[in-house]
Design a protein around this motif. Sequence first.
Motif, PDB file in Angstrom:
ATOM      1  N   ASN A  51       0.901  -1.126  -0.186  1.00 51.46           N
ATOM      2  CA  ASN A  51      -0.011   0.031   0.056  1.00 51.46           C
ATOM      3  C   ASN A  51       0.729   1.359   0.071  1.00 51.46           C
ATOM      4  O   ASN A  51       0.400   2.314  -0.716  1.00 51.46           O
ATOM      5  CB  ASN A  51      -1.021   0.106   1.284  1.00 51.46           C
ATOM      6  CG  ASN A  51      -2.074  -0.922   0.950  1.00 51.46           C
ATOM      7  OD1 ASN A  51      -2.104  -1.541  -0.176  1.00 51.46           O
ATOM      8  ND2 ASN A  51      -2.882  -1.229   1.970  1.00 51.46           N
ATOM      9  N   ASP A  52       1.894   1.350   0.694  1.00 52.54           N
ATOM     10  CA  ASP A  52       2.958   2.444   0.651  1.00 52.54           C
ATOM     11  C   ASP A  52       3.510   2.607  -0.549  1.00 52.54           C
ATOM     12  O   ASP A  52       3.761   3.955  -1.096  1.00 52.54           O
ATOM     13  CB  ASP A  52       3.830   2.391   1.736  1.00 52.54           C
ATOM     14  CG  ASP A  52       3.296   2.345   3.276  1.00 52.54           C
ATOM     15  OD1 ASP A  52       2.122   2.900   3.472  1.00 52.54           O
ATOM     16  OD2 ASP A  52       3.985   1.967   4.039  1.00 52.54           O
ATOM     17  N   ILE A  54       2.331   1.805  -3.645  1.00 48.37           N
ATOM     18  CA  ILE A  54       1.082   2.141  -4.437  1.00 48.37           C
ATOM     19  C   ILE A  54       0.934   3.770  -4.123  1.00 48.37           C
ATOM     20  O   ILE A  54       0.951   4.371  -5.098  1.00 48.37           O
ATOM     21  CB  ILE A  54      -0.052   1.326  -4.163  1.00 48.37           C
ATOM     22  CG1 ILE A  54       0.244   0.109  -4.695  1.00 48.37           C
ATOM     23  CG2 ILE A  54      -1.302   2.148  -5.027  1.00 48.37           C
ATOM     24  CD1 ILE A  54      -1.016  -0.848  -4.659  1.00 48.37           C
ATOM     25  N   VAL A  55       0.868   4.250  -3.037  1.00 46.70           N
ATOM     26  CA  VAL A  55       0.556   5.630  -2.478  1.00 46.70           C
ATOM     27  C   VAL A  55       1.688   6.433  -3.069  1.00 46.70           C
ATOM     28  O   VAL A  55       1.414   7.335  -3.585  1.00 46.70           O
ATOM     29  CB  VAL A  55       0.630   5.857  -0.909  1.00 46.70           C
ATOM     30  CG1 VAL A  55       0.615   7.180  -0.518  1.00 46.70           C
ATOM     31  CG2 VAL A  55      -0.960   5.204  -0.713  1.00 46.70           C
ATOM     32  N   GLU A  74      -4.413  -5.751  -8.459  1.00 45.08           N
ATOM     33  CA  GLU A  74      -4.218  -5.358  -7.033  1.00 45.08           C
ATOM     34  C   GLU A  74      -4.330  -3.704  -6.697  1.00 45.08           C
ATOM     35  O   GLU A  74      -4.650  -3.077  -5.901  1.00 45.08           O
ATOM     36  CB  GLU A  74      -2.926  -5.694  -6.622  1.00 45.08           C
ATOM     37  CG  GLU A  74      -2.554  -7.297  -6.579  1.00 45.08           C
ATOM     38  CD  GLU A  74      -2.188  -7.896  -8.075  1.00 45.08           C
ATOM     39  OE1 GLU A  74      -2.004  -8.900  -7.919  1.00 45.08           O
ATOM     40  OE2 GLU A  74      -2.367  -7.053  -8.944  1.00 45.08           O
ATOM     41  N   PHE A  78      -6.896  -1.304  -4.971  1.00 42.80           N
ATOM     42  CA  PHE A  78      -6.403  -0.304  -4.045  1.00 42.80           C
ATOM     43  C   PHE A  78      -7.198   1.109  -4.322  1.00 42.80           C
ATOM     44  O   PHE A  78      -7.815   1.752  -3.459  1.00 42.80           O
ATOM     45  CB  PHE A  78      -4.831   0.023  -3.963  1.00 42.80           C
ATOM     46  CG  PHE A  78      -4.306   1.016  -2.942  1.00 42.80           C
ATOM     47  CD1 PHE A  78      -4.108   0.974  -1.838  1.00 42.80           C
ATOM     48  CD2 PHE A  78      -4.273   2.354  -3.662  1.00 42.80           C
ATOM     49  CE1 PHE A  78      -3.793   2.199  -1.050  1.00 42.80           C
ATOM     50  CE2 PHE A  78      -3.780   3.591  -2.921  1.00 42.80           C
ATOM     51  CZ  PHE A  78      -3.596   3.296  -1.558  1.00 42.80           C
ATOM     52  N   SER A  81     -10.662   1.101  -2.791  1.00 44.57           N
ATOM     53  CA  SER A  81     -10.830   1.271  -1.431  1.00 44.57           C
ATOM     54  C   SER A  81     -10.562   2.831  -1.074  1.00 44.57           C
ATOM     55  O   SER A  81     -10.751   3.139  -0.094  1.00 44.57           O
ATOM     56  CB  SER A  81      -9.700   0.425  -0.911  1.00 44.57           C
ATOM     57  OG  SER A  81      -9.880  -1.067  -1.129  1.00 44.57           O
ATOM     58  N   ASN A  82     -10.053   3.602  -2.050  1.00 40.59           N
ATOM     59  CA  ASN A  82      -9.286   4.811  -1.358  1.00 40.59           C
ATOM     60  C   ASN A  82      -9.848   5.804  -2.710  1.00 40.59           C
ATOM     61  O   ASN A  82      -9.514   6.623  -3.106  1.00 40.59           O
ATOM     62  CB  ASN A  82      -7.892   4.707  -1.520  1.00 40.59           C
ATOM     63  CG  ASN A  82      -7.473   4.198  -0.246  1.00 40.59           C
ATOM     64  OD1 ASN A  82      -7.300   4.528   0.668  1.00 40.59           O
ATOM     65  ND2 ASN A  82      -6.650   2.879  -0.701  1.00 40.59           N
TER      66      ASN A  82
END
Length: 96
Positions: A51-52, A54-55, A74, A78, A81-82
């Motif tokens: 996640n980090d 991807i961010v 994937e 993400f 979800s965001n």
Amino acid sequence: MTAIELTDNEFLRQFEATFDDKMAKIEYSLQERKIFLTKISMPEGTEGHMNDFIVSVFNEVEDRNISLVPTSPEIAKFMRSNRRKYKKLLPVGINI
């Protein structure tokens, strides 16, 4: 979020980051003013950093002022979800 040193390997068309001496990659295809994130590869034992990672890539895309199309399952998950935070990165007419 953990600070990540993100590298854009333009030759291989992938973003790279190292976690525990293992390289994670997000492959992309750049077309006009859109970047298609096509595949994410997280080495065994580094999945907790996904996640980090991807961010960090999303932030880089936003800094470049281009649109993002997540074609990797994937990354699309993400994004869903965001959605509120990153919807502005999607091109007009694309819904995830």
